[in-house]
Design a protein around this motif. Structure first.
Motif, mmCIF file in Angstrom:
data_model
loop_
_atom_site.group_PDB
_atom_site.id
_atom_site.type_symbol
_atom_site.label_atom_id
_atom_site.label_comp_id
_atom_site.label_asym_id
_atom_site.label_seq_id
_atom_site.Cartn_x
_atom_site.Cartn_y
_atom_site.Cartn_z
ATOM 1 N N PHE A 136 43.646 46.318 40.312
ATOM 2 C CA PHE A 136 43.360 45.644 39.044
ATOM 3 C C PHE A 136 41.934 45.932 38.594
ATOM 4 O O PHE A 136 41.035 46.095 39.435
ATOM 5 N N PRO A 137 41.702 45.946 37.298
ATOM 6 C CA PRO A 137 40.319 46.029 36.811
ATOM 7 C C PRO A 137 39.584 44.742 37.161
ATOM 8 O O PRO A 137 40.200 43.692 37.386
ATOM 9 N N SER A 138 38.267 44.809 37.192
ATOM 10 C CA SER A 138 37.465 43.683 37.670
ATOM 11 C C SER A 138 37.734 42.400 36.911
ATOM 12 O O SER A 138 37.730 41.311 37.493
ATOM 13 N N TRP A 139 37.997 42.509 35.599
ATOM 14 C CA TRP A 139 38.182 41.288 34.804
ATOM 15 C C TRP A 139 39.538 40.618 35.038
ATOM 16 O O TRP A 139 39.755 39.511 34.582
ATOM 17 N N GLU A 140 40.432 41.256 35.785
ATOM 18 C CA GLU A 140 41.732 40.650 36.050
ATOM 19 C C GLU A 140 41.868 40.126 37.478
ATOM 20 O O GLU A 140 42.859 39.485 37.822
ATOM 21 N N ILE A 141 40.868 40.407 38.306
ATOM 22 C CA ILE A 141 41.010 40.072 39.729
ATOM 23 C C ILE A 141 41.120 38.570 39.956
ATOM 24 O O ILE A 141 41.956 38.108 40.748
ATOM 25 N N GLU A 142 40.319 37.776 39.268
ATOM 26 C CA GLU A 142 40.357 36.325 39.476
ATOM 27 C C GLU A 142 41.729 35.760 39.156
ATOM 28 O O GLU A 142 42.285 34.953 39.921
ATOM 29 N N ALA A 143 42.299 36.196 38.006
ATOM 30 C CA ALA A 143 43.625 35.704 37.630
ATOM 31 C C ALA A 143 44.686 36.192 38.601
ATOM 32 O O ALA A 143 45.611 35.442 38.969
ATOM 33 N N ALA A 144 44.578 37.450 39.042
ATOM 34 C CA ALA A 144 45.545 37.991 39.981
ATOM 35 C C ALA A 144 45.497 37.252 41.313
ATOM 36 O O ALA A 144 46.530 36.947 41.919
ATOM 37 N N ALA A 145 44.282 36.925 41.766
ATOM 38 C CA ALA A 145 44.140 36.195 43.027
ATOM 39 C C ALA A 145 44.757 34.806 42.927
ATOM 40 O O ALA A 145 45.434 34.346 43.858
ATOM 41 N N ALA A 146 44.539 34.133 41.806
ATOM 42 C CA ALA A 146 45.091 32.787 41.627
ATOM 43 C C ALA A 146 46.623 32.830 41.635
ATOM 44 O O ALA A 146 47.281 31.987 42.258
ATOM 45 N N LEU A 147 47.190 33.820 40.932
ATOM 46 C CA LEU A 147 48.642 33.933 40.895
ATOM 47 C C LEU A 147 49.203 34.289 42.264
ATOM 48 O O LEU A 147 50.222 33.731 42.702
ATOM 49 N N TYR A 148 48.546 35.215 42.942
ATOM 50 C CA TYR A 148 48.997 35.582 44.281
ATOM 51 C C TYR A 148 49.030 34.363 45.199
ATOM 52 O O TYR A 148 50.019 34.128 45.905
ATOM 53 N N ARG A 149 47.965 33.581 45.191
ATOM 54 C CA ARG A 149 47.908 32.428 46.102
ATOM 55 C C ARG A 149 48.954 31.386 45.744
ATOM 56 O O ARG A 149 49.496 30.711 46.626
ATOM 57 N N GLU A 150 49.266 31.256 44.465
ATOM 58 C CA GLU A 150 50.317 30.324 44.054
ATOM 59 C C GLU A 150 51.658 30.740 44.646
ATOM 60 O O GLU A 150 52.407 29.913 45.174
ATOM 61 N N VAL A 151 51.947 32.037 44.559
ATOM 62 C CA VAL A 151 53.214 32.539 45.090
ATOM 63 C C VAL A 151 53.208 32.512 46.622
ATOM 64 O O VAL A 151 54.204 32.133 47.255
ATOM 65 N N TYR A 152 52.082 32.882 47.215
ATOM 66 C CA TYR A 152 52.002 32.978 48.670
ATOM 67 C C TYR A 152 52.182 31.621 49.343
ATOM 68 O O TYR A 152 52.657 31.533 50.479
ATOM 69 N N ALA A 153 51.856 30.555 48.644
ATOM 70 C CA ALA A 153 52.062 29.211 49.202
ATOM 71 C C ALA A 153 53.521 28.974 49.541
ATOM 72 O O ALA A 153 53.838 28.155 50.417
ATOM 73 N N THR A 154 54.404 29.705 48.890
ATOM 74 C CA THR A 154 55.831 29.605 49.188
ATOM 75 C C THR A 154 56.271 30.684 50.167
ATOM 76 O O THR A 154 56.948 30.405 51.161
ATOM 77 N N THR A 155 55.880 31.929 49.913
ATOM 78 C CA THR A 155 56.371 33.022 50.758
ATOM 79 C C THR A 155 55.826 32.964 52.175
ATOM 80 O O THR A 155 56.473 33.449 53.112
#
Length: 472
Positions: free
Chosen positions: A52-71
């Motif tokens: 991801f480009p630098s400006w999308e990393i924070e949002a990508a990390a937040a979404l990943y952690r939301e999903v990972y809480a289940t997986t």
């Protein structure tokens, strides 16, 4: 005691891959998730920066952690030996802290999912950051699978223990400074028992040395006497210790320079004495009691030097394996002359000495065994300066030839059987050398050269004694 999480205590690859697949789909960005799960360990944001480009990393990390809480709940398993490892720490009276680059909430979820219950969890940390948490909790050992884990342990002055269950190969972990590399946590319990036993024995050794007051160490430069010398300096201070190296035709080429450099690095006085074993008929005759005459010459020469330096005792590097090794007339000669054997007295084995030497950063921790040159000559063949020099030249030439061929030999002996030279190398390398006649041709000065199929083993010349009891 600290533990890393991903690929150390837990196998998180299934859960991570599922969360990354979901992230890729939702954000419309290609992520090679099979590649991602081969390099777990560093912080999530470092991995996302590859996709991801630098400006999308924070949002990508937040979404990943939301999903990972289940997986993570269904995609996480305990690594083999993880539960037993934590039990081993607690059985030894210790506490367990998990220090991980994973977020603290995710780490808690994963640990609960597999039934692992540490005493504390510190998340969001990597490399030196892990070291700060280890310092805060007073951890003396840190176990991990990544170079960043080794760096964190070193930062905290904790013992770095690696498990080769993650993305980093065992040899790379060792080169990065791991004191020990285990194939998995299934080996951790026995290792911990051995480590704690060795630590207790080292403490006993230092107490024993303090009781002696001052020592002259019979310092050959090998792993055992080097460790004893370092322990004596730790226990007594350099002013109460002197290293004494015997120089004679039986000392292999280069050993004296290495011994002098080691003593210099320790800041301890280093003396050399000239011994004349060849003046003793029993030594030249080279019967089964040759080592008795050799050690007698050594101690008879060294004792006056020790007294001249005001040292109360002379200590040899005899270890617990030596004492248990059976026929050892040299040990008897030293004991008759009052030499002390602190390593053997506290039960320190060769394995323990090498392990602790590595932890102490001693250059000799992996040094191959280097018995005196006369130990290469078959019993009954007279010891002469020319014969010793021939063996020394042969070993040096063969070691160079093997190194040039890319064969990483550690232990090597050229045994003098008279007209025949019998070569011993590490057993695992025998098959690689057996048909390499051009390599064995480096051994010159003998009518014939043969490779011992059994490989290197200390004291193999004793196998040639028909009746060892007659030499006692």
């Amino acid at each position: 005691m600290g533990f890393d999480l991903d690929m150390t205590l837990i196998d998180s690859r299934v859960g991570v891959k599922a969360a990354m697949d979901a992230l890729s789909e939702r954000m419309g960005v290609h992520i090679d998730t099979d590649l991602v799960i081969t390099r777990l360990g560093p912080p999530l944001e470092r991995e996302l920066a590859r996709w991801f480009p630098s400006w999308e990393i924070e949002a990508a990390a937040a979404l990943y952690r939301e999903v990972y809480a289940t997986t993570c709940l269904t995609g996480t398993t305990a690594m083999p030996g993880a539960h037993a490892a934590l039990e081993a720490v607690r059985a030894a009276g210790g506490k367990v802290i998990v220090v991980t680059a994973k977020s603290t909430p995710a780490a808690k979820l994963c640990l609960e999912a597999v039934g692992l219950h540490p005493d504390a969890i510190e998340g969001w940390l990597f490399s030196a950051g892990k070291g700060e948490a280890l310092l805060e909790h007073g951890a003396s050992i840190y176990v991990g699978d990544h170079i960043g884990d080794i760096e964190g342990a070193k930062f905290a002055n904790a013992l770095p223990v690696a498990v080769a269950t993650g993305p980093i190969a065992a040899d790379v972990l060792a080169d990065a400074g791991a004191s020990v590399v285990l194939s998995s946590l299934e080996e951790f319990g026995p290792w911990l028992d051995h480590h704690l036993d060795s630590r207790a024995r080292v403490a006993e050794l230092e107490a024993r040395l303090r009781d002696l007051g001052s020592v002259a160490v019979a310092f050959s430069g090998g792993a055992d006497s080097a460790f004893l010398l370092a322990a004596a300096v730790r226990a007594l201070g350099s002013e109460q210790v002197v290293a004494v190296t015997a120089v004679s035709p039986s000392l292999a080429n280069g050993e004296l320079d290495q011994a002098a450099a080691f003593a210099r690095d320790l800041g301890v006085r280093h003396e050399t004495v000239t011994t004349d074993e060849l003046a003793r008929g029993g030594y030249r005759a080279n019967q089964g009691d040759r080592c008795y005459h050799c050690k007698s010459e050594l101690l008879d020469t060294l004792l006056p030097v020790a007294r001249g330096h005001g040292m109360a005792h002379v200590a040899t590097g005899t270890n617990a394996d030596d004492v248990a090794g059976g026929f050892r007339p040299g040990i008897a000669a030293a004991a008759e002359r009052g030499a002390v054997t602190p390593l053997a007295d506290v039960g320190l084995t060769k394995r323990a000495i090498r392990t602790v030497s590595k932890q102490w950063g001693l250059a000799t921790w992996a040094k191959p065994a280097a018995a005196c040159l006369s130990s290469r000559v078959a019993y009954g063949i007279e010891i002469t300066p020319a014969r010793l020099a021939r063996v020394d030249r042969a070993e040096s030439a063969l070691r160079s030839a093997l190194a040039g061929a890319g064969i990483p030999v550690q232990n090597l002996r050229v045994r003098d059987l008279g007209d025949t030279a019998r070569v011993e190398i590490d057993a695992e390398l025998v098959a690689e050398v057996v048909d390499r006649h051009e390599l064995l041709a480096a051994v010159e000065g003998f009518t014939s050269v043969e490779l011992d199929p059994a490989g290197f083993r200390s004291g193999s010349m004793n196998e040639l004694l028909a009746d060892p009891e007659r030499y006692r």
